[in-house]
Design an enzyme around this catalytic site. Structure first.
Site, PDB file in Angstrom:
ATOM      1  CE  LYS A   1      -4.096  -1.919   2.176  1.00  0.00           C
ATOM      2  NZ  LYS A   1      -3.552  -3.296   2.221  1.00  0.00           N
ATOM      3  NE  ARG A   2       6.448  -0.094   2.630  1.00  0.00           N
ATOM      4  CZ  ARG A   2       7.623  -0.123   2.006  1.00  0.00           C
ATOM      5  NH1 ARG A   2       8.167   0.992   1.579  1.00  0.00           N
ATOM      6  NH2 ARG A   2       8.246  -1.267   1.829  1.00  0.00           N
TER       7      ARG A   2
END
Length: 471
Positions: free
Chosen positions: A241-242
């Site tokens: 996600k990052r």
RNA sequence: GGUCCCUUCGUCUAUCGGUUAGGACACUAGAUUUUCAAUCUAGGAAGAGGGGUUCGACUCCCCUAGGGACUACCA
């Protein structure tokens, strides 16, 4: 003679979440290879894990594939629906003595697992060679793998990969509730679907050896395998996600075009000489799984942007207007009634400077603003008395323009500058600021033309004559 | 821990024993200039380390290091 196509590939996602970008690339490679060979591309939903599979995920995956333009050549198959067929295959294995029932409890398994790990060997069930006791306790069915010899996976990407059979554990074929497991189901389904080339993620390479053994035990032809590396984030770590996005839906929302995505994804881990930008037809004629790189590739946003900007230039203006208007809605821009028409007029002027649809939205802001435009500080600062008066003269000059065509406006601006004895720099920025309300805008003549005569003169009047006089 | 995979510019890659190791993105400088871009020109930038094999290794083999996957009654 068989009418079965020589090559059959498949994409087999498990519906436990959205369509991951890595999965999308796997699907693309399968699709490209099938198209390249004139074969078939199939989709199978691997939903044997009833706990984790969801209908929402199924929808999300199909939506993602659809957006990418990867269509299956047959109705998608849902693996769980083949459960009876899977169980029959297990019975066959049992009958042949190539599988056995195992009554080990979870606790016993835990103990054996830690023991095996400490000794650096594969786990073994005590039931492998024991007769079944008369009982009605739950059991699983395990594959009875050979203890000697080696299994070679002839991988199209990695080359031959050798495994010692004694290192391969006896995997579970049927759970204690009678449900088939993945490793059994893939083999049976790939065989039944006539899959000739299994192109999938790197993470399955180890399984390929175990599956090869099952193919052989079932007397099935072993398909060709191609294990492609996973996609990593820009920092080399597993994509998460990052890193900004993982789901193809997110890429769509971020304003990437599907054809750009296909081009970029194909180029990630695969190449054809120095070719960077290529059409689907070219990719299809050039693609071969054997040419896929064996090292994981990192997602590079800058390059994706570059490729996307290329396809934005190529894209039809009406299509872009539609996409841009959606982006504006998402961004909260107030769209005027004739917003779409305004966008279509403005887009050809700015599309060369946009890498994504949201950028296009930003670049078309100038055309959508409603009068009176709120003047920005920079423009206010530009409007000294001298400039204001010059702008007033310009407005009157423009009001007399017979033609509002860009070329004529361009000439008119130049004449005006000459007439005033100054360069365009003396009033250009102020004109731009007034016309665009501070947003970026194309060159002045184009901006004037795109905004339209009435709107342009109106914007000028609002800014310059409000308190003094009317035109 | 065990098994397996991977390793060329910052990034994606080309090279399939002999190249000044090429291209693209990014980056830097310059040109252009009415904003932001775009565009044009130029430039810097790589074979993880160590052994072999060979007349000759980025390319073949081995070792080391560093990444990663698998090691589930998940897929």
């Amino acid at each position: 003679m068989s009418d079965r196509p020589s090559v059959v590939t498949r994409f087999a996602p498990s519906p436990t979440g959205y369509l991951h970008i890595g999965g999308a690339r796997t699907a693309l490679f399968n699709w490209l290879y099938a198209r390249h060979t004139g074969g078939k591309f199939l989709i199978r939903v691997e939903d044997t894990d009833r706990e984790r599979s969801t209908p929402a995920a199924v929808d999300a995956i199909f939506e993602g594939l659809d957006w990418l333009g990867l269509k299956s050549d047959a109705e998608p198959l849902f693996q769980f629906q083949q459960a009876d067929r899977h169980r029959a295959a297990v019975q066959q294995l049992l009958d042949k003595g190539r599988a056995y029932r195992c009554w080990m409890s979870v606790e016993e398994l835990d103990i054996e697992r830690t023991k095996a790990r400490a000794e650096g060997r594969a786990i073994r069930s005590v039931w492998r060679d024991k007769d079944a006791p008369a009982n009605d306790k739950p059991f699983v069915v395990r594959f009875k793998g050979p203890l000697e010899g080696e299994t070679v996976v002839e991988d199209l990407v990695k080359g031959p990969v050798r495994f010692q059979n004694k290192e391969l554990d006896d995997l579970v074929l049927l759970r204690s509730d009678g449900a088939p497991t993945y490793n059994l189901a893939v083999v049976v389904d790939d065989h039944d679907m006539g899959v000739t080339h299994v192109i999938r993620g790197d993470d399955h390479l180890n399984n390929a050896a175990r599956q090869t053994l099952i193919y052989q035990a079932l007397d099935f032809a072993v398909p060709a395998f191609a294990h492609i590396p996973l996609i990593h984030g820009p920092d080399g770590a597993k994509l998460s996600k990052r890193h900004g996005a993982q789901a193809v839906g997110e890429f769509a929302d971020m304003g990437y075009l599907p054809e750009a995505m296909r081009n970029y994804l194909a180029r990630l881990g695969w190449g054809h000489g120095d070719d960077e930008i290529f059409s689907d037809a070219q990719a299809i004629s050039w693609f071969d799984v054997a040419d896929v790189g064996s090292a994981p590739a990192r997602l590079d946003w800058a390059k994706l942007n570059h490729i996307n900007s290329h396809y934005i230039r190529l894209a039809d203006d009406h299509r872009l207007a539609l996409l841009t208007s959606e982006a504006h809605e998402r961004l909260g821009t107030a769209l005027p009634a004739d917003g779409l028409a305004r966008l279509e007029a403005a887009i050809p002027l700015v599309k060369e400077g946009a890498a994504t649809i949201p950028e296009l939205a930003n670049l078309t802001l100038f055309a959508l603003k409603a009068r009176p435009l709120a003047p920005d500080e920079k423009t206010q600062g530009l409007l000294t008395d001298e400039t204001r008066e010059r702008m007033q003269r310009l407005t009157e000059n423009l009001a007399e323009a017979g033609s509002w065509a860009p070329a004529d406006l361009e000439a008119r601006l130049k004449d005006f500058a000459a007439q005033e004895g100054v360069g365009l720099g003396k009033f250009g920025p102020a004109l731009r600021g007034i016309l665009s309300g501070g947003s970026t805008a194309p060159d002045l003549a184009s901006t004037l033309a795109a905004v339209g005569r009435d709107e342009a003169l109106g914007r000028l009047q609002d800014a310059l004559f409000k308190a003094t006089k009317t035109l």
